[in-house]
Design a protein around this motif. Structure first.
Motif, PDB file in Angstrom:
ATOM      1  N   THR A 175       0.784  -1.394   0.086  1.00  0.00           N
ATOM      2  CA  THR A 175       0.103  -0.080  -0.038  1.00  0.00           C
ATOM      3  C   THR A 175       0.941   1.333  -0.019  1.00  0.00           C
ATOM      4  O   THR A 175       0.580   2.241  -0.796  1.00  0.00           O
ATOM      5  N   ALA A 176       1.792   1.282   1.112  1.00  0.00           N
ATOM      6  CA  ALA A 176       3.057   2.568   0.998  1.00  0.00           C
ATOM      7  C   ALA A 176       3.436   2.723  -0.435  1.00  0.00           C
ATOM      8  O   ALA A 176       3.493   3.881  -0.728  1.00  0.00           O
ATOM      9  N   ALA A 177       3.913   1.591  -1.204  1.00  0.00           N
ATOM     10  CA  ALA A 177       4.791   1.762  -2.262  1.00  0.00           C
ATOM     11  C   ALA A 177       3.583   2.370  -3.419  1.00  0.00           C
ATOM     12  O   ALA A 177       4.210   3.399  -4.187  1.00  0.00           O
ATOM     13  N   VAL A 178       2.094   2.235  -3.431  1.00  0.00           N
ATOM     14  CA  VAL A 178       1.405   2.465  -4.239  1.00  0.00           C
ATOM     15  C   VAL A 178       1.267   3.872  -3.975  1.00  0.00           C
ATOM     16  O   VAL A 178       1.121   4.856  -4.923  1.00  0.00           O
ATOM     17  N   ALA A 179       1.145   4.292  -2.823  1.00  0.00           N
ATOM     18  CA  ALA A 179       1.122   5.664  -2.450  1.00  0.00           C
ATOM     19  C   ALA A 179       2.094   6.606  -2.821  1.00  0.00           C
ATOM     20  O   ALA A 179       2.112   7.818  -3.026  1.00  0.00           O
ATOM     21  N   MET A 180       3.344   6.065  -2.860  1.00  0.00           N
ATOM     22  CA  MET A 180       4.465   6.888  -3.209  1.00  0.00           C
ATOM     23  C   MET A 180       4.569   7.079  -4.765  1.00  0.00           C
ATOM     24  O   MET A 180       5.453   8.058  -5.365  1.00  0.00           O
ATOM     25  N   GLY A 181       3.884   6.211  -5.690  1.00  0.00           N
ATOM     26  CA  GLY A 181       4.176   6.383  -6.922  1.00  0.00           C
ATOM     27  C   GLY A 181       5.361   5.774  -7.357  1.00  0.00           C
ATOM     28  O   GLY A 181       5.843   4.847  -6.859  1.00  0.00           O
ATOM     29  N   GLU A 182       5.870   6.279  -8.481  1.00  0.00           N
ATOM     30  CA  GLU A 182       7.095   5.696  -9.032  1.00  0.00           C
ATOM     31  C   GLU A 182       8.334   5.826  -7.996  1.00  0.00           C
ATOM     32  O   GLU A 182       9.075   4.684  -8.151  1.00  0.00           O
ATOM     33  N   PRO A 183       8.488   6.676  -7.131  1.00  0.00           N
ATOM     34  CA  PRO A 183       9.462   6.500  -6.444  1.00  0.00           C
ATOM     35  C   PRO A 183       9.432   5.375  -5.374  1.00  0.00           C
ATOM     36  O   PRO A 183      10.503   5.059  -4.707  1.00  0.00           O
ATOM     37  N   GLY A 184       8.130   4.773  -5.297  1.00  0.00           N
ATOM     38  CA  GLY A 184       8.208   3.618  -4.525  1.00  0.00           C
ATOM     39  C   GLY A 184       8.852   2.346  -5.024  1.00  0.00           C
ATOM     40  O   GLY A 184       9.085   1.282  -4.294  1.00  0.00           O
ATOM     41  N   ILE A 185       9.283   2.428  -6.328  1.00  0.00           N
ATOM     42  CA  ILE A 185      10.138   1.387  -6.685  1.00  0.00           C
ATOM     43  C   ILE A 185      11.441   1.321  -5.990  1.00  0.00           C
ATOM     44  O   ILE A 185      11.871   0.352  -5.712  1.00  0.00           O
ATOM     45  N   THR A 186      12.079   2.576  -6.197  1.00  0.00           N
ATOM     46  CA  THR A 186      13.487   2.700  -5.298  1.00  0.00           C
ATOM     47  C   THR A 186      13.335   2.123  -3.777  1.00  0.00           C
ATOM     48  O   THR A 186      14.087   1.807  -3.258  1.00  0.00           O
ATOM     49  N   TRP A 187      12.078   2.847  -3.147  1.00  0.00           N
ATOM     50  CA  TRP A 187      12.110   2.424  -2.004  1.00  0.00           C
ATOM     51  C   TRP A 187      11.847   0.876  -1.595  1.00  0.00           C
ATOM     52  O   TRP A 187      12.684   0.364  -0.836  1.00  0.00           O
ATOM     53  N   LEU A 188      11.307   0.170  -2.584  1.00  0.00           N
ATOM     54  CA  LEU A 188      11.022  -1.325  -2.373  1.00  0.00           C
ATOM     55  C   LEU A 188      12.514  -1.921  -2.780  1.00  0.00           C
ATOM     56  O   LEU A 188      12.870  -3.023  -1.870  1.00  0.00           O
ATOM     57  N   ASP A 189      13.046  -1.440  -3.504  1.00  0.00           N
ATOM     58  CA  ASP A 189      14.684  -1.939  -3.809  1.00  0.00           C
ATOM     59  C   ASP A 189      15.501  -1.844  -2.585  1.00  0.00           C
ATOM     60  O   ASP A 189      16.404  -2.474  -2.417  1.00  0.00           O
ATOM     61  N   ARG A 190      15.222  -1.008  -1.477  1.00  0.00           N
ATOM     62  CA  ARG A 190      16.155  -0.742  -0.441  1.00  0.00           C
ATOM     63  C   ARG A 190      15.549  -1.621   0.823  1.00  0.00           C
ATOM     64  O   ARG A 190      16.468  -1.711   1.880  1.00  0.00           O
ATOM     65  N   LEU A 191      14.420  -2.296   0.614  1.00  0.00           N
ATOM     66  CA  LEU A 191      14.152  -3.298   1.499  1.00  0.00           C
ATOM     67  C   LEU A 191      14.960  -4.290   1.827  1.00  0.00           C
ATOM     68  O   LEU A 191      15.247  -4.764   0.758  1.00  0.00           O
ATOM     69  N   PRO A 192      15.237  -4.886   3.173  1.00  0.00           N
ATOM     70  CA  PRO A 192      16.278  -5.631   3.345  1.00  0.00           C
ATOM     71  C   PRO A 192      15.729  -7.047   3.019  1.00  0.00           C
ATOM     72  O   PRO A 192      14.550  -7.356   2.946  1.00  0.00           O
ATOM     73  N   ALA A 193      16.514  -8.093   2.908  1.00  0.00           N
ATOM     74  CA  ALA A 193      16.227  -9.456   2.687  1.00  0.00           C
ATOM     75  C   ALA A 193      15.381  -9.797   3.971  1.00  0.00           C
ATOM     76  O   ALA A 193      15.875  -9.408   5.224  1.00  0.00           O
ATOM     77  N   PRO A 194      14.541 -10.691   3.832  1.00  0.00           N
ATOM     78  CA  PRO A 194      13.945 -11.388   2.797  1.00  0.00           C
ATOM     79  C   PRO A 194      13.066 -10.994   2.070  1.00  0.00           C
ATOM     80  O   PRO A 194      12.327 -11.419   0.886  1.00  0.00           O
ATOM     81  N   TRP A 195      12.836  -9.545   2.112  1.00  0.00           N
ATOM     82  CA  TRP A 195      11.721  -8.881   1.364  1.00  0.00           C
ATOM     83  C   TRP A 195      11.834  -8.886  -0.231  1.00  0.00           C
ATOM     84  O   TRP A 195      13.031  -8.333  -0.542  1.00  0.00           O
ATOM     85  N   GLN A 196      11.021  -9.089  -0.771  1.00  0.00           N
ATOM     86  CA  GLN A 196      11.045  -9.091  -2.320  1.00  0.00           C
ATOM     87  C   GLN A 196       9.907  -8.283  -3.070  1.00  0.00           C
ATOM     88  O   GLN A 196       8.708  -8.268  -2.209  1.00  0.00           O
ATOM     89  N   HIS A 197       9.774  -7.980  -4.267  1.00  0.00           N
ATOM     90  CA  HIS A 197       8.736  -7.432  -4.940  1.00  0.00           C
ATOM     91  C   HIS A 197       8.472  -7.439  -6.247  1.00  0.00           C
ATOM     92  O   HIS A 197       9.631  -7.911  -7.023  1.00  0.00           O
ATOM     93  N   ALA A 198       7.114  -7.044  -6.892  1.00  0.00           N
ATOM     94  CA  ALA A 198       7.074  -6.886  -8.134  1.00  0.00           C
ATOM     95  C   ALA A 198       6.252  -5.992  -8.352  1.00  0.00           C
ATOM     96  O   ALA A 198       5.314  -5.658  -7.729  1.00  0.00           O
ATOM     97  N   VAL A 199       6.522  -4.956  -9.388  1.00  0.00           N
ATOM     98  CA  VAL A 199       5.782  -3.818  -9.642  1.00  0.00           C
ATOM     99  C   VAL A 199       5.324  -3.731 -11.442  1.00  0.00           C
ATOM    100  O   VAL A 199       6.257  -3.925 -12.100  1.00  0.00           O
TER     101      VAL A 199
END
Length: 241
Positions: free
Chosen positions: A200-224
């Motif tokens: 939800t937070a990443a969607v609220a960020m818009g495209e900057p959310g992609i960079t934010w997700l990339d910074r999440l530590p393992a084991p977090w993973q994502h698809a956008v």
């Protein structure tokens, strides 16, 4: 809470035991709905939001959820905000949290092989009745009859936040307006409530959310999936053909 719940119990247990476990799970989900639904005027969340219920008199579950939402507000730089729409609405955490609790209870009750699906937020453990890892399809954001990814695993929490059904309804709390840029965000990790909030937070960020997700530590993973139809995902995402 405006969504459907499904349950797949894959353990070779007596039918009566499976029936009891299923009833306990759905009773829990009904309890969550009665307490947290923003569609029910008599829910705890709505009464608290209107000032009719003092926080000190709220249930332990509601107080715990609000504390967790406050923590998530901090860890997402304010983009996960239970008050983003102008009223109390912790749904972006509650749905995943409720399914996670249900899964934890099933595992503790001797049913370690199961899939709990709360409106597309999915918690899987163990294996299917056929002995295979679980396969979780991520809906294609423009074609409801297709998937854009299929994830495979034996211990996954998969949460997806998207705008393909209700339009750009996720509010950017900094602008007070619907966020744009991301069509769909899927977060995979060890806890479904947290995954739900992160998506939800990443969607609220818009495209900057992609960079934010990339910074999440393992084991977090994502698809956008972006509004202009780009599919981006973690290199270690457990996808399958």
């Amino acid at each position: 809470m405006g969504t459907a719940i499904s349950l797949d119990l894959a353990d070779d247990l007596p039918a009566a035991t499976l029936h009891e476990l299923a009833e306990r799970t759905f009773d829990w989900m009904r309890e969550v709905d009665a307490r947290f639904s923003t569609y029910r005027d008599d829910s705890e969340v709505c009464r608290l939001g209107r000032g009719e219920l003092p926080l000190a008199e709220a249930s332990g579950d509601l107080r715990a959820v609000l504390e967790r939402c406050a923590d998530l507000w901090t860890s997402t730089d304010g983009f996960f905000d239970a008050y983003a729409t102008g009223r109390l609405d912790p749904s972006g955490y509650v749905k995943g949290w409720a399914a996670q609790v249900a899964s934890d209870r099933l595992a503790a009750a001797g049913a370690p092989n199961h899939c709990v699906n709360a409106g597309g937020d999915v918690r899987v453990r163990g294996r299917t009745a056929a002995g295979e890892p679980w396969r979780i399809g991520v809906r294609h954001p423009w074609d409801p009859s297709a998937t854009c990814l299929v994830l495979t695993g034996t211990d996954l929490a998969v949460a997806t936040s998207g705008v393909y059904e209700r339009g750009h309804h996720v509010v950017d709390p900094r602008r007070g307006a619907p966020a744009t840029g991301l069509r769909s965000v899927t977060v995979v990790g060890p806890d479904l409530g947290e995954a739900d909030a992160y998506a939800t937070a990443a969607v609220a960020m818009g495209e900057p959310g992609i960079t934010w997700l990339d910074r999440l530590p393992a084991p977090w993973q994502h698809a956008v999936v972006t509004d202009d139809a780009r599919l981006l995902h973690s290199r270690t995402l457990p996808t399958t053909p």
